[in-house]
Design a protein around this motif. Structure first.
Motif, PDB file in Angstrom:
ATOM      1  N   ALA A  41       1.395  -6.175 -17.940  1.00 50.72           N
ATOM      2  CA  ALA A  41       0.164  -4.922 -18.594  1.00 50.72           C
ATOM      3  C   ALA A  41      -0.912  -5.248 -18.352  1.00 50.72           C
ATOM      4  N   GLU A  42      -1.438  -6.364 -18.750  1.00 44.48           N
ATOM      5  CA  GLU A  42      -3.036  -6.216 -18.376  1.00 44.48           C
ATOM      6  C   GLU A  42      -2.942  -6.757 -17.362  1.00 44.48           C
ATOM      7  N   GLN A  43      -2.783  -7.257 -16.194  1.00 43.43           N
ATOM      8  CA  GLN A  43      -3.257  -6.822 -15.181  1.00 43.43           C
ATOM      9  C   GLN A  43      -3.028  -6.057 -14.705  1.00 43.43           C
ATOM     10  N   PHE A  44      -2.284  -4.886 -14.279  1.00 41.66           N
ATOM     11  CA  PHE A  44      -2.319  -4.018 -13.806  1.00 41.66           C
ATOM     12  C   PHE A  44      -4.043  -3.342 -14.607  1.00 41.66           C
ATOM     13  N   ILE A 198      -7.256  -9.120   1.800  1.00 42.21           N
ATOM     14  CA  ILE A 198      -8.213 -10.145   1.994  1.00 42.21           C
ATOM     15  C   ILE A 198      -8.509 -10.499   0.196  1.00 42.21           C
ATOM     16  N   SER A 199      -7.643 -10.431  -0.208  1.00 37.91           N
ATOM     17  CA  SER A 199      -7.021 -11.726  -1.719  1.00 37.91           C
ATOM     18  C   SER A 199      -7.448 -10.609  -2.674  1.00 37.91           C
ATOM     19  N   VAL A 200      -8.788  -9.568  -2.335  1.00 37.02           N
ATOM     20  CA  VAL A 200      -9.248  -9.188  -3.546  1.00 37.02           C
ATOM     21  C   VAL A 200      -8.311  -8.452  -4.682  1.00 37.02           C
ATOM     22  N   VAL A 201      -7.873  -8.868  -5.691  1.00 38.64           N
ATOM     23  CA  VAL A 201      -6.835  -8.886  -7.203  1.00 38.64           C
ATOM     24  C   VAL A 201      -7.555  -7.030  -7.418  1.00 38.64           C
ATOM     25  N   GLU A 202      -6.822  -6.316  -6.822  1.00 38.00           N
ATOM     26  CA  GLU A 202      -7.266  -4.951  -6.704  1.00 38.00           C
ATOM     27  C   GLU A 202      -5.873  -4.405  -7.367  1.00 38.00           C
ATOM     28  N   LEU A 203      -5.560  -3.030  -7.416  1.00 41.44           N
ATOM     29  CA  LEU A 203      -4.323  -2.508  -8.437  1.00 41.44           C
ATOM     30  C   LEU A 203      -2.819  -2.989  -7.609  1.00 41.44           C
ATOM     31  N   THR A 204      -3.327  -2.450  -6.334  1.00 42.30           N
ATOM     32  CA  THR A 204      -2.276  -2.972  -5.258  1.00 42.30           C
ATOM     33  C   THR A 204      -1.575  -4.164  -4.809  1.00 42.30           C
ATOM     34  N   MET A 205      -3.111  -5.248  -4.701  1.00 39.00           N
ATOM     35  CA  MET A 205      -2.152  -6.455  -5.294  1.00 39.00           C
ATOM     36  C   MET A 205      -1.628  -6.781  -6.432  1.00 39.00           C
ATOM     37  N   VAL A 206      -1.908  -6.843  -8.213  1.00 39.76           N
ATOM     38  CA  VAL A 206      -1.330  -6.145  -8.544  1.00 39.76           C
ATOM     39  C   VAL A 206       0.386  -6.468  -8.982  1.00 39.76           C
ATOM     40  N   GLY A 207      -0.096  -5.606  -7.878  1.00 41.66           N
ATOM     41  CA  GLY A 207       1.384  -5.240  -7.899  1.00 41.66           C
ATOM     42  C   GLY A 207       2.371  -5.748  -6.953  1.00 41.66           C
ATOM     43  N   TYR A 208       1.866  -5.718  -5.939  1.00 47.01           N
ATOM     44  CA  TYR A 208       2.297  -6.905  -5.205  1.00 47.01           C
ATOM     45  C   TYR A 208       2.844  -8.289  -5.338  1.00 47.01           C
ATOM     46  N   SER A 214       9.225 -10.166  -9.913  1.00 47.79           N
ATOM     47  CA  SER A 214      10.812 -10.136 -10.146  1.00 47.79           C
ATOM     48  C   SER A 214      11.163  -9.545  -9.149  1.00 47.79           C
ATOM     49  N   TYR A 215      11.285  -9.017  -8.151  1.00 43.86           N
ATOM     50  CA  TYR A 215      12.291  -8.617  -6.622  1.00 43.86           C
ATOM     51  C   TYR A 215      12.757  -7.256  -7.395  1.00 43.86           C
ATOM     52  N   GLN A 216      11.964  -6.248  -7.802  1.00 49.30           N
ATOM     53  CA  GLN A 216      12.219  -5.261  -8.695  1.00 49.30           C
ATOM     54  C   GLN A 216      10.937  -4.016  -8.254  1.00 49.30           C
ATOM     55  N   PRO A 217      10.906  -3.137  -6.921  1.00 51.40           N
ATOM     56  CA  PRO A 217       9.938  -1.983  -6.229  1.00 51.40           C
ATOM     57  C   PRO A 217       9.970  -1.471  -6.528  1.00 51.40           C
ATOM     58  N   ILE A 218      10.589  -1.174  -7.007  1.00 52.65           N
ATOM     59  CA  ILE A 218      10.613   0.732  -7.575  1.00 52.65           C
ATOM     60  C   ILE A 218       9.980   1.025  -8.841  1.00 52.65           C
ATOM     61  N   PRO A 219      10.181   0.467  -9.999  1.00 51.05           N
ATOM     62  CA  PRO A 219       9.088   0.325 -11.325  1.00 51.05           C
ATOM     63  C   PRO A 219       7.464  -0.036 -10.608  1.00 51.05           C
ATOM     64  N   VAL A 220       7.561  -1.289 -10.264  1.00 45.16           N
ATOM     65  CA  VAL A 220       6.165  -1.555  -9.560  1.00 45.16           C
ATOM     66  C   VAL A 220       5.230  -0.844  -9.264  1.00 45.16           C
ATOM     67  N   PHE A 221       6.124   0.392  -7.943  1.00 47.67           N
ATOM     68  CA  PHE A 221       4.634   0.854  -7.383  1.00 47.67           C
ATOM     69  C   PHE A 221       5.228   2.609  -8.100  1.00 47.67           C
ATOM     70  N   ILE A 222       6.114   3.014  -7.893  1.00 41.65           N
ATOM     71  CA  ILE A 222       5.927   3.753  -9.456  1.00 41.65           C
ATOM     72  C   ILE A 222       4.932   3.929 -10.245  1.00 41.65           C
ATOM     73  N   VAL A 226       1.327   6.417 -10.497  1.00 40.48           N
ATOM     74  CA  VAL A 226       1.099   7.157 -11.349  1.00 40.48           C
ATOM     75  C   VAL A 226      -1.099   6.748 -11.920  1.00 40.48           C
ATOM     76  N   ILE A 227      -0.567   5.752 -11.780  1.00 40.66           N
ATOM     77  CA  ILE A 227      -2.211   4.641 -12.327  1.00 40.66           C
ATOM     78  C   ILE A 227      -3.074   5.802 -11.210  1.00 40.66           C
ATOM     79  N   TYR A 228      -3.158   4.863  -9.978  1.00 41.53           N
ATOM     80  CA  TYR A 228      -3.811   6.238  -8.591  1.00 41.53           C
ATOM     81  C   TYR A 228      -4.207   7.626  -9.081  1.00 41.53           C
ATOM     82  N   LEU A 229      -2.778   7.741  -9.391  1.00 39.24           N
ATOM     83  CA  LEU A 229      -2.901   9.780  -9.645  1.00 39.24           C
ATOM     84  C   LEU A 229      -3.851  10.458 -11.216  1.00 39.24           C
TER      85      LEU A 229
END
Length: 252
Positions: A41-44, A198-208, A214-222, A226-229
């Motif tokens: 959560a804190e990383q997001f 280029i390794s900037v730790v923004e929202l997409t990099m955190v999700g990646y 975790s090998y759980q892409p569905i909850p992560v990218f959802i 939601v955060i981007y929305l």
């Protein structure tokens, strides 16, 4: 939207407060979500703050670049017009990802010795140049929309060219260009995701990183979606309220 039109000041205040609450309180509700979201959560939250920082810095610089380049495209100096035309042609004709990689890899090689650019700075420079090119055409169109008679009247009243531009042309041109500039800002929120390359730790990099662990892409990218929305909604509400405050597009 009707409420935003009727109460633009309140809408702007609510959007800013809401954005701050989201950025600094996001980790609290996310921490209650099952893994893999809760433990990260804190990383997001940190990634969202980096995304907003990139957007605000690049967006502000992009408006400045757009105003300067827009004036350059209308300049009587042929070389200046050619330079600004070439800048817009080059940026709009090449992918943003390529521009980010070029700034990250090529710009440090031509910087003075001892000057180092962080990954964040490289991303901010590339995003600023990119959105600035699109803002250039918006500003140029806004300036051309100001009636020539107003400029002549200002000069007849004794205003200098600089005073005429700052007090007469610029306010009206920005009012006309504001909807397009607001659209570019909303796009910039999403385009900032390319900084992950280029390794900037923004929202997409955190999700990646989280989905790679975790090998759980569905909850992560959802969660990322939601955060981007939420972020884009806050920015579009803010700009819509600003348009309403300036009475853009309304008939008297």
């Amino acid at each position: 939207m009707n409420w935003t039109r009727q109460h633009p000041g309140g809408a702007m205040f609510a959007a800013m407060i809401g954005l701050l609450v989201v950025l600094w309180g996001m980790a609290i509700p996310l921490s209650a979500v099952p893994a893999p979201i809760g433990p990260a959560a804190e990383q997001f939250a940190d990634g969202a703050r980096v995304t907003v920082s990139l957007t605000l810095i690049s967006g502000s610089a992009g408006v400045l670049i757009g105003v300067l380049a827009g004036l350059g495209k209308l300049s009587p100096l042929r070389l200046l017009r050619w330079f600004c035309d070439g800048y817009v042609w080059l940026i709009r004709g090449t992918p943003l990802l390529l521009q980010i990689l070029f700034v990250w890899l090529a710009l440090p090689t031509i910087m003075p010795e001892g000057v180092e650019l962080s990954d964040f700075a490289c991303a901010a420079i590339a995003l600023s140049l990119n959105v600035g090119a699109y803002n250039t055409e918006c500003v140029r169109a806004g300036i051309l929309a100001v009636p020539a008679g107003q400029v002549e009247a200002a000069r007849a009243l004794g205003l200098t060219p600089l005073q005429t531009f700052l007090d007469v042309v610029l306010p009206q041109s920005m009012r006309v260009a504001l909807p397009a500039l607001a659209n570019n800002l909303a796009s910039l929120v999403k385009d900032s995701s390319l900084a992950y390359a280029i390794s900037v730790v923004e929202l997409t990099m955190v999700g990646y990183r989280v989905q790679a662990e975790s090998y759980q892409p569905i909850p992560v990218f959802i969660t990322i979606a939601v955060i981007y929305l939420i972020l884009t909604t806050a920015f579009t509400t803010l700009t819509a309220a600003l348009e309403a405050q300036l009475d853009v597009g309304q008939r008297r």
